[in-house]
Design a protein around this motif. Structure first.
Motif, PDB file in Angstrom:
ATOM      1  N   ALA A  28      16.729  24.431 -25.009  1.00 35.77           N
ATOM      2  CA  ALA A  28      15.935  25.334 -25.848  1.00 35.77           C
ATOM      3  C   ALA A  28      16.364  26.774 -25.587  1.00 35.77           C
ATOM      4  O   ALA A  28      16.588  27.166 -24.440  1.00 35.77           O
ATOM      5  N   ASP A  29      16.498  27.549 -26.645  1.00 36.29           N
ATOM      6  CA  ASP A  29      16.890  28.944 -26.477  1.00 36.29           C
ATOM      7  C   ASP A  29      15.834  29.696 -25.665  1.00 36.29           C
ATOM      8  O   ASP A  29      14.631  29.553 -25.909  1.00 36.29           O
ATOM      9  N   LEU A  30      16.279  30.510 -24.732  1.00 33.83           N
ATOM     10  CA  LEU A  30      15.363  31.197 -23.826  1.00 33.83           C
ATOM     11  C   LEU A  30      14.427  32.148 -24.562  1.00 33.83           C
ATOM     12  O   LEU A  30      13.219  32.170 -24.301  1.00 33.83           O
ATOM     13  N   ALA A  31      14.963  32.922 -25.494  1.00 35.13           N
ATOM     14  CA  ALA A  31      14.125  33.880 -26.220  1.00 35.13           C
ATOM     15  C   ALA A  31      13.238  33.173 -27.241  1.00 35.13           C
ATOM     16  O   ALA A  31      12.033  33.426 -27.319  1.00 35.13           O
ATOM     17  N   SER A  89      16.704  22.456 -19.943  1.00 35.96           N
ATOM     18  CA  SER A  89      17.305  23.747 -19.586  1.00 35.96           C
ATOM     19  C   SER A  89      17.134  24.728 -20.736  1.00 35.96           C
ATOM     20  O   SER A  89      17.084  24.330 -21.905  1.00 35.96           O
ATOM     21  N   TYR A  90      17.048  25.993 -20.366  1.00 34.69           N
ATOM     22  CA  TYR A  90      17.104  27.045 -21.367  1.00 34.69           C
ATOM     23  C   TYR A  90      18.566  27.371 -21.669  1.00 34.69           C
ATOM     24  O   TYR A  90      19.420  27.346 -20.774  1.00 34.69           O
ATOM     25  N   SER A  91      18.831  27.679 -22.928  1.00 38.65           N
ATOM     26  CA  SER A  91      20.154  28.110 -23.358  1.00 38.65           C
ATOM     27  C   SER A  91      20.205  29.626 -23.432  1.00 38.65           C
ATOM     28  O   SER A  91      19.199  30.280 -23.713  1.00 38.65           O
ATOM     29  N   ARG A  92      21.376  30.171 -23.208  1.00 33.71           N
ATOM     30  CA  ARG A  92      21.602  31.620 -23.271  1.00 33.71           C
ATOM     31  C   ARG A  92      20.667  32.388 -22.340  1.00 33.71           C
ATOM     32  O   ARG A  92      19.859  33.215 -22.768  1.00 33.71           O
ATOM     33  N   LYS A  93      20.773  32.091 -21.061  1.00 31.11           N
ATOM     34  CA  LYS A  93      19.954  32.790 -20.071  1.00 31.11           C
ATOM     35  C   LYS A  93      20.404  34.249 -19.939  1.00 31.11           C
ATOM     36  O   LYS A  93      21.518  34.609 -20.326  1.00 31.11           O
TER      37      LYS A  93
END
Length: 394
Positions: A99-102, A123-127
């Motif tokens: 899932a995208d972090l923002a 996991s978050y994507s684009r940390k």
């Protein structure tokens, strides 16, 4: 006062340098096109249908479920999806969620803990990383991909949240376009999911078997971008149009290249129809689109605003022959910043269904004319220059 001012100046300079270097890096990144075939493509335009079909496939999974959304909400709809994923993970099915972090920052810690306790790898994507804080915050993973057992794939505009199921009274009915794909092409979605997962996490040693298509099948192309190549791709299709172009998008901030391609198409005698939402879900996006819409209408393009709820679909149809559906909007963020994936197909039967839905959407839309644009409020007019300045980030 002196120290505080120096800190502010330092932060501004840091942000400018970071964002400029990030933009330069994205311009040098490569867009990827993957060609493949499918056995079957299902077009989905209704939120309830989407979640019913998705969760039915999730429940039938035997080996693995790989799921990526830009927005994963901690609400009734998001938790419903999570419940099904946890159940499958507890049965021994490998479940990986990205899932995208923002976009998905609202997911509660206890929800994530419940997933991991059930065996879901999350996991978050684009940390966000130091010192590239501003660039990593700005560059979002806007892709929405689900792969089930390496045989079924989903790609399109729906996210996991109440509004996408039409359960948010602020937006009402939610119109979106999504594709369910069966066949070889699922391997390309699988590959991109793993690329995005491994950008933040461990490498997955995975050998996915995707059955070869049998009988009739259609060719498809996935166009994958990370801040470059999207604008050029859309323009090239528009430049090749000979009779008609239909575009549906929630945000219309195309920039000069795509806008000029559309204006030139109109000059060639090509019919151009644009479908937008009547209401906005983000500030300034309407104001940023006004000067582009004025140009388009003055040139002879037709602009319609969807009245029956919120229009979030991302579609382009060229000459009633080529269809592009995916995650990219017609805006600068999708073209120059976000990670996106679009599916380009030439399948007459699927296109027939899509065109039927678009025709219905047009019947539930109101045509926008120059008189209405000129009647904008003073507040909207004052916001125009601000929106244009910020348009690359909207």
């Amino acid at each position: 006062m002196g120290l505080g001012f120096a800190i502010i100046i330092g932060m501004v300079l840091w942000a400018i340098v970071d964002l400029v270097l990030g933009a330069r890096k994205r311009r040098n990144s490569l867009s990827i096109s993957r060609h493949s075939t499918t056995e079957k493509i299902d077009f989905i335009a209704d939120g309830e249908d989407f979640f019913e079909m998705l969760l039915k496939d999730v429940d039938a999974a035997e080996r693995h479920i790989h799921m990526m959304f830009y927005i994963f909400r901690d609400d009734e709809t998001g938790l419903r999806v999570i419940d099904h994923l946890c159940e499958k993970a507890s049965q021994g099915v490998r479940v990986i969620v990205l899932a995208d972090l923002a976009g998905s920052h609202g997911l509660k810690k206890k929800t994530i803990q419940r997933m991991t306790a059930s065996g879901v790898r999350f996991s978050y994507s684009r940390k966000i990383y130091f010192p590239r804080i501003f660039t990593t915050l700005n560059e979002r993973n806007h892709r929405k991909i689900t792969i089930i057992d390496g045989k079924i794939g989903y790609i399109g505009g729906f996210n996991a949240g109440n509004e996408y199921a039409g359960k948010d009274p602020k937006f009402g009915y939610w119109r979106d376009y999504h594709l369910r794909v069966i066949g070889e092409a699922v391997n390309d979605l699988q590959h991109q999911f793993l690329v995005d997962w491994q950008a933040e996490n461990e490498v997955i040693d995975d050998h996915i078997y995707t059955p070869l298509p049998t009988g009739n099948h259609a060719s498809v192309k996935f166009h994958i971008t990370n801040g470059s190549g999207g604008e050029e791709s859309f323009s090239s299709y528009i430049d090749g149009a000979t009779s008609s172009i239909v575009i549906g998008t929630p945000y219309y901030i195309p920039g000069r290249m795509v806008q000029n391609s559309l204006l030139n198409a109109i000059k060639r005698g090509v019919s151009v129809i644009l479908i937008l939402p009547m209401k906005a879900d983000h500030p300034l996006v309407k104001e940023a689109s006004f000067h582009y819409l004025v140009e388009l209408i003055q040139a002879g393009g037709k602009v319609y605003q969807y009245m029956n709820g919120f229009y979030h679909a991302k579609v382009m149809i060229i000459d009633d022959r080529i269809c592009d559906i995916g995650t990219a909007n017609f805006d600068q963020r999708s073209f120059h910043i976000n990670g996106e994936i679009n599916c380009i197909l030439e399948c007459p039967e699927v296109l027939k269904t899509i065109k039927k839905v678009i025709k219905m959407d047009l019947l539930q839309s109101e045509r926008l004319d120059l008189d209405r644009l000129k009647k904008r409020t003073i507040g909207n007019r004052l916001l125009d220059p601000i929106a244009r300045l910020l348009s690359p980030f909207l």
